[in-house]
Design a protein around this motif. Structure first.
Motif, PDB file in Angstrom:
ATOM      1  N   ALA A   1      65.197  79.139  40.071  1.00  0.00           N
ATOM      2  CA  ALA A   1      65.069  79.205  40.831  1.00  0.00           C
ATOM      3  C   ALA A   1      64.140  79.983  41.430  1.00  0.00           C
ATOM      4  CB  ALA A   1      65.815  80.084  41.800  1.00  0.00           C
ATOM      5  N   ALA A   2      63.060  79.344  42.283  1.00  0.00           N
ATOM      6  CA  ALA A   2      61.450  79.993  43.022  1.00  0.00           C
ATOM      7  C   ALA A   2      61.323  79.771  44.407  1.00  0.00           C
ATOM      8  CB  ALA A   2      60.602  79.559  41.876  1.00  0.00           C
ATOM      9  N   SER A   3      60.481  80.761  44.571  1.00  0.00           N
ATOM     10  CA  SER A   3      59.790  81.071  46.197  1.00  0.00           C
ATOM     11  C   SER A   3      58.940  81.386  46.014  1.00  0.00           C
ATOM     12  CB  SER A   3      60.668  81.731  47.483  1.00  0.00           C
ATOM     13  OG  SER A   3      61.526  81.411  47.274  1.00  0.00           O
ATOM     14  N   VAL A   4      57.739  79.745  47.065  1.00  0.00           N
ATOM     15  CA  VAL A   4      56.711  80.252  47.362  1.00  0.00           C
ATOM     16  C   VAL A   4      56.483  80.870  49.015  1.00  0.00           C
ATOM     17  CG1 VAL A   4      54.340  79.444  47.773  1.00  0.00           C
ATOM     18  CG2 VAL A   4      56.359  78.490  46.296  1.00  0.00           C
ATOM     19  N   PHE A   5      56.055  81.828  49.096  1.00  0.00           N
ATOM     20  CA  PHE A   5      55.749  82.471  50.612  1.00  0.00           C
ATOM     21  C   PHE A   5      54.824  81.425  51.414  1.00  0.00           C
ATOM     22  CE2 PHE A   5      53.582  84.975  53.599  1.00  0.00           C
ATOM     23  CZ  PHE A   5      55.168  86.212  54.280  1.00  0.00           C
ATOM     24  N   PRO A   6      55.420  81.298  52.563  1.00  0.00           N
ATOM     25  CA  PRO A   6      56.784  82.239  53.327  1.00  0.00           C
ATOM     26  C   PRO A   6      58.099  81.541  52.627  1.00  0.00           C
ATOM     27  CG  PRO A   6      55.185  80.546  54.531  1.00  0.00           C
ATOM     28  CD  PRO A   6      54.911  80.518  53.430  1.00  0.00           C
ATOM     29  N   ASN A   7      57.716  80.018  53.221  1.00  0.00           N
ATOM     30  CA  ASN A   7      59.536  79.635  53.443  1.00  0.00           C
ATOM     31  C   ASN A   7      59.795  78.050  51.987  1.00  0.00           C
ATOM     32  OD1 ASN A   7      58.115  77.881  54.906  1.00  0.00           O
ATOM     33  ND2 ASN A   7      59.482  77.226  56.575  1.00  0.00           N
ATOM     34  N   LEU A   8      59.649  78.113  51.192  1.00  0.00           N
ATOM     35  CA  LEU A   8      59.832  76.915  50.465  1.00  0.00           C
ATOM     36  C   LEU A   8      60.097  77.540  48.980  1.00  0.00           C
ATOM     37  CD1 LEU A   8      59.145  73.768  49.617  1.00  0.00           C
ATOM     38  CD2 LEU A   8      57.256  74.966  48.530  1.00  0.00           C
ATOM     39  N   SER A   9      61.055  76.681  48.441  1.00  0.00           N
ATOM     40  CA  SER A   9      61.578  77.021  47.469  1.00  0.00           C
ATOM     41  C   SER A   9      62.296  76.130  46.526  1.00  0.00           C
ATOM     42  CB  SER A   9      63.387  77.711  47.794  1.00  0.00           C
ATOM     43  OG  SER A   9      62.690  79.382  48.292  1.00  0.00           O
ATOM     44  N   PHE A  10      62.700  75.963  45.021  1.00  0.00           N
ATOM     45  CA  PHE A  10      62.982  75.010  44.453  1.00  0.00           C
ATOM     46  C   PHE A  10      63.656  75.967  43.317  1.00  0.00           C
ATOM     47  CE2 PHE A  10      58.165  75.017  45.221  1.00  0.00           C
ATOM     48  CZ  PHE A  10      58.095  74.360  45.509  1.00  0.00           C
TER      49      PHE A  10
ATOM     50  N   ILE B   1      66.249  69.221  39.613  1.00  0.00           N
ATOM     51  CA  ILE B   1      65.710  69.761  40.554  1.00  0.00           C
ATOM     52  C   ILE B   1      65.333  69.504  41.915  1.00  0.00           C
ATOM     53  CG2 ILE B   1      63.110  69.683  41.488  1.00  0.00           C
ATOM     54  CD1 ILE B   1      62.042  69.244  38.201  1.00  0.00           C
ATOM     55  N   SER B   2      66.068  70.441  42.828  1.00  0.00           N
ATOM     56  CA  SER B   2      65.714  70.477  44.461  1.00  0.00           C
ATOM     57  C   SER B   2      64.311  71.413  45.309  1.00  0.00           C
ATOM     58  CB  SER B   2      66.677  71.045  45.209  1.00  0.00           C
ATOM     59  OG  SER B   2      67.047  70.722  45.956  1.00  0.00           O
ATOM     60  N   VAL B   3      63.871  70.918  46.195  1.00  0.00           N
ATOM     61  CA  VAL B   3      62.716  71.316  46.960  1.00  0.00           C
ATOM     62  C   VAL B   3      63.430  71.210  48.222  1.00  0.00           C
ATOM     63  CG1 VAL B   3      60.589  71.065  47.722  1.00  0.00           C
ATOM     64  CG2 VAL B   3      61.047  69.925  45.554  1.00  0.00           C
ATOM     65  N   ARG B   4      63.425  72.905  48.405  1.00  0.00           N
ATOM     66  CA  ARG B   4      64.128  73.295  49.656  1.00  0.00           C
ATOM     67  C   ARG B   4      63.115  74.096  50.626  1.00  0.00           C
ATOM     68  NH1 ARG B   4      69.512  75.282  49.857  1.00  0.00           N
ATOM     69  NH2 ARG B   4      69.831  73.752  49.380  1.00  0.00           N
ATOM     70  N   GLN B   5      63.774  74.054  51.542  1.00  0.00           N
ATOM     71  CA  GLN B   5      62.808  75.146  53.058  1.00  0.00           C
ATOM     72  C   GLN B   5      63.303  75.439  53.727  1.00  0.00           C
ATOM     73  OE1 GLN B   5      60.229  72.276  55.961  1.00  0.00           O
ATOM     74  NE2 GLN B   5      58.447  74.070  54.451  1.00  0.00           N
ATOM     75  N   TRP B   6      63.260  76.621  54.319  1.00  0.00           N
ATOM     76  CA  TRP B   6      64.011  77.344  55.408  1.00  0.00           C
ATOM     77  C   TRP B   6      62.933  77.532  56.369  1.00  0.00           C
ATOM     78  CZ3 TRP B   6      67.989  78.470  52.962  1.00  0.00           C
ATOM     79  CH2 TRP B   6      68.104  78.455  50.981  1.00  0.00           C
ATOM     80  N   GLN B   7      63.346  77.026  57.020  1.00  0.00           N
ATOM     81  CA  GLN B   7      62.794  76.587  58.457  1.00  0.00           C
ATOM     82  C   GLN B   7      63.713  77.143  59.454  1.00  0.00           C
ATOM     83  OE1 GLN B   7      59.819  74.784  60.827  1.00  0.00           O
ATOM     84  NE2 GLN B   7      60.498  73.244  59.910  1.00  0.00           N
ATOM     85  N   PRO B   8      62.646  78.132  59.669  1.00  0.00           N
ATOM     86  CA  PRO B   8      63.190  79.436  61.538  1.00  0.00           C
ATOM     87  C   PRO B   8      62.726  78.686  62.418  1.00  0.00           C
ATOM     88  CG  PRO B   8      60.745  80.206  60.274  1.00  0.00           C
ATOM     89  CD  PRO B   8      61.470  78.779  60.078  1.00  0.00           C
ATOM     90  N   ILE B   9      64.404  79.094  63.093  1.00  0.00           N
ATOM     91  CA  ILE B   9      64.633  78.153  64.529  1.00  0.00           C
ATOM     92  C   ILE B   9      64.337  79.301  65.474  1.00  0.00           C
ATOM     93  CG2 ILE B   9      66.598  77.054  66.117  1.00  0.00           C
ATOM     94  CD1 ILE B   9      65.248  75.363  63.648  1.00  0.00           C
ATOM     95  N   SER B  10      64.682  80.631  64.757  1.00  0.00           N
ATOM     96  CA  SER B  10      65.653  82.197  65.904  1.00  0.00           C
ATOM     97  C   SER B  10      65.301  82.668  64.608  1.00  0.00           C
ATOM     98  CB  SER B  10      66.520  81.712  66.588  1.00  0.00           C
ATOM     99  OG  SER B  10      67.324  82.066  65.383  1.00  0.00           O
TER     100      SER B  10
END
Ligand code: FES
Ligand SMILES: [Fe+2]
Length: 496
Positions: A314-323, A340-349
């Motif tokens: 696993a890995a993350s690029v600042f601020p909210n992208l992960s692999f 492989i999965s690409v994933r984004q942590w999209q803030p709602i609140s």
């Protein structure tokens, strides 16, 4: 005029109600930098207000991969927090990101999530735009506005994202017109990004995204993917128990290394003895894919896997992208298959995150591999994935607990890997032991979580400059020169 109005003033509210003053905020950043994390940052409305402007108003945020908009007219609608963008490939093949707001009364122009369109027509009063953003249809322009004298149509276009750039087909935008080039922002993390996104000259293709919301703060997932090898033996015990992984024990993770380089970092597994081919075969890659990896990766990239024996996880690029890259069993045999999965942590609140999760695979991979790799992804990290379910329960619970008044009396210890005097529990690997850039260490530690939150603190500390607004359709504004403009309001609207 429109300004990005966030400032320290949002922090200057009633301290007796547990809210923060400016001085409190400096203390928070100071604590974070020494690895003592004020627990309420994982569920704090005021902190989130600052993050919106100072992090998401400035950082490069992933919006799409080029394979998602492969043909002229293909588009996806993606967000940076509340700001919606149409990310599209125009008729000349250029990739653009248009702010998805009509220049007339501000309606959202494109309401579909993805598709193919040469033009976008606003549902409200019918203004239409070419997919390069230029306004082309303005109903009753002459009757309603008196033509160009009343509303200057020529040169008007949907607002472009202030900055747009891509790397290995990964398209990012920044709301900061003065953002540094993306490659510079990624820094040495680009070395590791290649393992996920450049296994052949054709790069990856994406499927998805699956989207779902979790009642958890966005930072928790980013931190976890950046470096939390420590949770695997506990949180994911059952995944090992049922044999989804070939590794006999989850605590094997401590033999892996974590690395931090540039603006991102991640975790690895230690592979059994072998050369590059054997080690790539061990995680399930067929020989033809291995051959392409060998020609796509640099000598150092090959050495990390082939000689040093570390395989990215696993890995993350600042601020909210992960692999994430892993290799479960997909059938009742000893065979494993990587995904492989690409994933984004999209803030709602401050306490809710939308997860966007894509399956990624080398575009040149055999079809059978793609199908099985997709299955492996879904079993582990799709919306119903077993790892996913294990992880999220922790993150939701953590977020809930961080909301109360007691969390304001607690600073969490995020100093794993360093002693009280800041000396290291385990030394960084030498260049002989680990050929990748940045700093890498074997074993459990929280260097990466600290690195991620240090960047978070750096961003929160820096005020953001007011954005400049411009009039639409005014006579005095300077508009960009365009070579050809459509002569009349007659464009055929083909989509959206
Ligand atoms: S708001 Fe879009 S045409 Fe009026
Ligand atoms: Fe996990």
């Amino acid at each position: 005029m429109l300004y990005l109005t966030e400032s320290f003033s949002v922090m200057q509210s009633n301290a007796s109600e547990g809210t923060s003053s400016m001085a409190d905020q400096s203390a928070i950043l100071e604590d974070v930098r020494r690895g003592m994390i004020p627990a309420h940052i994982y569920n704090d409305q005021e902190i989130f207000a600052l993050e919106k402007g100072r992090i998401f108003g400035r950082a490069w945020v992933f919006v799409a991969h080029e394979s998602e908009i492969a043909r002229a007219g293909d588009y996806v609608v993606r967000r940076v927090l509340e700001d919606s963008f149409i990310v599209t490939r125009d008729e000349s093949g250029e990739i653009r990101a248009h702010f998805n707001m009509c220049l007339h009364r501000g309606m959202q122009v494109c309401r579909a999530e993805m598709g193919n369109a040469s033009h976008f027509r606003c549902p409200y009063h019918g203004w239409s735009y070419r997919n390069d953003g230029r306004i082309v249809g303005l109903p009753f322009h002459q009757d309603a506005y008196g033509g160009e004298a009343g509303f200057k149509r020529k040169g008007q276009r949907l607002l472009p994202a202030p900055s747009l750039d891509s790397h290995n087909g990964m398209i990012f935008i920044s709301l900061d017109p003065d953002a540094p080039p993306l490659r510079e922002y990624l820094g040495d993390f680009a070395f590791y990004l290649d393992y996920y996104t450049k296994q052949s000259p054709s790069g990856i293709e994406l499927r998805g995204p699956q989207r779902w919301r979790v009642k958890a703060n966005w930072k928790i997932g980013a931190e976890n993917f950046a470096g939390d090898m420590y949770h695997t033996p506990q949180t994911h015990t059952s995944v090992v128990e049922i044999g989804l992984f070939r590794e006999p024990k989850a605590e094997k993770r401590k033999d892996g290394a974590t690395y931090w380089a540039g603006n991102g970092g991640g975790t690895t597994y230690k592979l059994p003895e072998g050369d590059l081919d054997e080690r790539l075969r061990y995680v399930g890659y067929p020989q033809e894919m291995i051959e392409r990896m060998k020609t796509s990766w640099s000598a150092e990239q090959r050495k990390v896997v082939g000689e040093d024996g570390f395989m990215i996880s696993a890995a993350s690029v600042f601020p909210n992208l992960s692999f994430v890259h892993n290799w479960p069993r997909v059938a009742e045999s000893d065979d494993v298959l990587p995904f492989i999965s690409v994933r984004q942590w999209q803030p709602i609140s401050e306490n809710e995150t939308e997860v966007l999760s894509w399956f990624a695979v080398d575009a040149e991979a055999p079809e059978e591999f793609k199908a099985l790799s997709y299955k492996a992804y879904l079993m582990c990290f799709g919306s119903t994935g077993m790892f996913e379910q294990d992880d999220v329960e922790n993150w939701v619970s953590l977020t809930n607990t961080a909301a109360g008044s007691m969390a304001r009396r607690l600073r969490l210890n995020s100093r794993m890997g360093i002693l009280a005097d800041d000396t290291e529990v385990a030394p960084a690997l030498t260049g002989e032991q680990f050929a990748g850039p940045g700093s890498a260490r074997v074993g459990y530690s929280e260097y990466n979580q600290r690195a991620l939150l240090s960047r978070w603190a750096d961003h929160l500390e820096l005020p953001i400059t007011a954005a400049v607004a411009r009039d639409i359709g005014g006579q005095d504004e300077v508009v960009p020169a365009l070579e050809h403009l459509p002569s009349e309001d007659t464009a055929e609207v083909t989509g959206a």
